[in-house]
Design a protein around this motif. Structure first.
Motif, PDB file in Angstrom:
ATOM      1  N   GLN A 164       0.836  -1.199   0.000  1.00 55.64           N
ATOM      2  CA  GLN A 164       0.000   0.000   0.000  1.00 55.64           C
ATOM      3  C   GLN A 164       0.874   1.254   0.000  1.00 55.64           C
ATOM      4  N   LEU A 165       1.902   1.226   0.824  1.00 63.46           N
ATOM      5  CA  LEU A 165       2.802   2.369   0.906  1.00 63.46           C
ATOM      6  C   LEU A 165       3.543   2.569  -0.422  1.00 63.46           C
ATOM      7  N   LEU A 166       3.898   1.456  -1.039  1.00 58.83           N
ATOM      8  CA  LEU A 166       4.549   1.515  -2.347  1.00 58.83           C
ATOM      9  C   LEU A 166       3.620   2.144  -3.379  1.00 58.83           C
ATOM     10  N   GLY A 167       2.366   1.722  -3.355  1.00 58.73           N
ATOM     11  CA  GLY A 167       1.371   2.283  -4.266  1.00 58.73           C
ATOM     12  C   GLY A 167       1.196   3.774  -4.033  1.00 58.73           C
ATOM     13  N   ASN A 168       1.246   4.149  -2.750  1.00 63.31           N
ATOM     14  CA  ASN A 168       1.118   5.549  -2.376  1.00 63.31           C
ATOM     15  C   ASN A 168       2.265   6.402  -2.915  1.00 63.31           C
ATOM     16  N   MET A 169       3.435   5.779  -3.053  1.00 61.33           N
ATOM     17  CA  MET A 169       4.578   6.503  -3.612  1.00 61.33           C
ATOM     18  C   MET A 169       4.265   6.945  -5.039  1.00 61.33           C
ATOM     19  N   PHE A 170       3.713   6.016  -5.823  1.00 63.36           N
ATOM     20  CA  PHE A 170       3.394   6.328  -7.219  1.00 63.36           C
ATOM     21  C   PHE A 170       2.391   7.475  -7.290  1.00 63.36           C
ATOM     22  N   VAL A 171       1.384   7.400  -6.424  1.00 61.12           N
ATOM     23  CA  VAL A 171       0.347   8.432  -6.397  1.00 61.12           C
ATOM     24  C   VAL A 171       0.965   9.812  -6.172  1.00 61.12           C
ATOM     25  N   ARG A 172       1.984   9.852  -5.342  1.00 63.24           N
ATOM     26  CA  ARG A 172       2.617  11.132  -5.021  1.00 63.24           C
ATOM     27  C   ARG A 172       3.762  11.483  -5.974  1.00 63.24           C
ATOM     28  N   GLY A 173       3.925  10.650  -6.993  1.00 57.99           N
ATOM     29  CA  GLY A 173       4.967  10.959  -7.974  1.00 57.99           C
ATOM     30  C   GLY A 173       6.374  10.616  -7.503  1.00 57.99           C
ATOM     31  N   LEU A 174       6.456   9.789  -6.461  1.00 57.49           N
ATOM     32  CA  LEU A 174       7.781   9.376  -5.981  1.00 57.49           C
ATOM     33  C   LEU A 174       8.193   8.106  -6.717  1.00 57.49           C
ATOM     34  N   ILE A 175       9.379   8.117  -7.269  1.00 58.62           N
ATOM     35  CA  ILE A 175       9.851   6.975  -8.042  1.00 58.62           C
ATOM     36  C   ILE A 175      10.555   5.978  -7.124  1.00 58.62           C
ATOM     37  N   PRO A 176      10.090   4.723  -7.102  1.00 58.32           N
ATOM     38  CA  PRO A 176      10.797   3.698  -6.324  1.00 58.32           C
ATOM     39  C   PRO A 176      12.229   3.550  -6.844  1.00 58.32           C
ATOM     40  N   ASP A 177      13.168   3.453  -5.936  1.00 51.02           N
ATOM     41  CA  ASP A 177      14.558   3.295  -6.357  1.00 51.02           C
ATOM     42  C   ASP A 177      15.024   1.853  -6.136  1.00 51.02           C
ATOM     43  N   THR A 178      16.302   1.623  -6.339  1.00 48.30           N
ATOM     44  CA  THR A 178      16.832   0.266  -6.206  1.00 48.30           C
ATOM     45  C   THR A 178      16.617  -0.282  -4.794  1.00 48.30           C
ATOM     46  N   VAL A 179      16.752   0.587  -3.790  1.00 48.47           N
ATOM     47  CA  VAL A 179      16.535   0.144  -2.412  1.00 48.47           C
ATOM     48  C   VAL A 179      15.080  -0.266  -2.203  1.00 48.47           C
ATOM     49  N   THR A 180      14.156   0.483  -2.773  1.00 47.74           N
ATOM     50  CA  THR A 180      12.733   0.127  -2.657  1.00 47.74           C
ATOM     51  C   THR A 180      12.490  -1.273  -3.211  1.00 47.74           C
ATOM     52  N   TYR A 181      12.997  -1.518  -4.412  1.00 47.93           N
ATOM     53  CA  TYR A 181      12.822  -2.836  -5.030  1.00 47.93           C
ATOM     54  C   TYR A 181      13.510  -3.918  -4.203  1.00 47.93           C
ATOM     55  N   GLY A 182      14.707  -3.630  -3.738  1.00 50.08           N
ATOM     56  CA  GLY A 182      15.429  -4.610  -2.926  1.00 50.08           C
ATOM     57  C   GLY A 182      14.677  -4.950  -1.653  1.00 50.08           C
ATOM     58  N   THR A 183      14.091  -3.952  -1.048  1.00 46.25           N
ATOM     59  CA  THR A 183      13.332  -4.166   0.185  1.00 46.25           C
ATOM     60  C   THR A 183      12.125  -5.055  -0.063  1.00 46.25           C
ATOM     61  N   MET A 184      11.428  -4.797  -1.161  1.00 48.97           N
ATOM     62  CA  MET A 184      10.245  -5.603  -1.478  1.00 48.97           C
ATOM     63  C   MET A 184      10.630  -7.033  -1.859  1.00 48.97           C
ATOM     64  N   ILE A 185      11.698  -7.166  -2.630  1.00 50.68           N
ATOM     65  CA  ILE A 185      12.144  -8.505  -3.039  1.00 50.68           C
ATOM     66  C   ILE A 185      12.504  -9.338  -1.813  1.00 50.68           C
ATOM     67  N   ASP A 186      13.261  -8.740  -0.912  1.00 50.32           N
ATOM     68  CA  ASP A 186      13.645  -9.466   0.296  1.00 50.32           C
ATOM     69  C   ASP A 186      12.431  -9.733   1.185  1.00 50.32           C
ATOM     70  N   GLY A 187      11.555  -8.762   1.252  1.00 50.03           N
ATOM     71  CA  GLY A 187      10.350  -8.925   2.065  1.00 50.03           C
ATOM     72  C   GLY A 187       9.495 -10.088   1.576  1.00 50.03           C
TER      73      GLY A 187
END
Length: 244
Positions: free
Chosen positions: A57-80
């Motif tokens: 949900q928080l990730l989706g919220n980033m897109f809504v606010r125009g925040l681009i997920p970075d490599t750390v975001t993807y890494g966090t989700m992959i590990d999660g």
RNA sequence: AUCCGUAUCUGAAU
């Protein structure tokens, strides 16, 4: 950005997720969120507490606010995802990041490798590391991850072979490498050899940490040589390692 | 100024 992000992290570590979320919302209002740094901290906490839905949900919220997920975001989700046992979704996030043109780094691959070894098979992990070697994308964590995979599956030969390979690739052992080996020897019932490996570790200039001592003490406790256990405990105190 | 400050590997607990 840093001050309040780290404050939010502190609140998370205190288990005050609601306060942390408030802090994040306040940062958003004050325009202090310019990139993934702050949301990544919250996404990571949500993943660690197995609240994957919240993280999404928080990730989706980033897109809504125009925040681009970075490599750390993807890494966090992959590990999660992979730690939650959902390897398929982890791989899916990986494809997503490729799709949007983000370059995976060694941390991304290490997270995937750990997931493969633990949730699928060490053989799958072996295939990945072969590809990573051709791409020159590996570090000590890569090798430690596969080494632990071999140890978990009791594959002594492959584990030993990997240590040789590590040297060949110019990767030095670190304290985690030794902790994996010490734990493995203990699990095989070779406590004395495990203690010898700790001595080698010291001779190599590495400092045994709390995990090293706890591993040995835990496994020695199963045999019940109280004298030796107390000796080791005192040893760690004298060497300035705090028991946890 | 430099460095550090968010994601990946090891023990214990559940």
């Amino acid at each position: 950005k840093f001050t309040y992000s780290i404050l939010a992290k502190g609140l998370c570590m205190n288990g005050q997720i609601n306060e942390a979320l408030k802090c994040y919302k306040w940062m958003l209002e004050k325009d202090l969120v310019e990139d993934g740094f702050a949301p990544n901290i919250l996404i990571d906490y949500l993943c660690r507490t197995k609240n994957i839905a919240g993280a999404k949900q928080l990730l989706g919220n980033m897109f809504v606010r125009g925040l681009i997920p970075d490599t750390v975001t993807y890494g966090t989700m992959i590990d999660g995802y992979s730690k939650a046992g959902n390897l398929d979704s982890a791989v899916h996030v990986y494809s997503d990041m490729i799709k949007v043109g983000k370059n995976p780094n060694v941390v991304i691959y290490n997270a995937l490798l750990d997931g493969l070894c633990k949730r699928l098979s060490v053989d799958a992990g072996k295939s990945l590391i072969d590809a990573l070697k051709s791409a020159d994308c590996f570090d000590v964590v890569t090798f430690n991850t596969l080494l632990n995979g071999y140890c978990i599956s009791g594959n002594v030969d492959e584990a030993l072979h990997l240590l040789v390979d590590m040297r060949k690739e110019g990767i030095s052992f670190n304290h985690v490498t030794y902790n994996i080996l010490i734990n493995f020897l203990c699990k095989l019932g070779l406590i004395q050899q495990a203690k010898e490996v700790m001595e080698i570790m010291i001779a190599e200039g590495l400092t045994p940490d709390c995990v090293t001592y706890t591993t040995l003490i835990t496994n020695m406790s199963k045999k019940g040589d109280a004298e030796e256990i107390i000796e080791l405990h005192d040893c760690m105190i004298v060497r300035g390692v705090m028991p946890d």
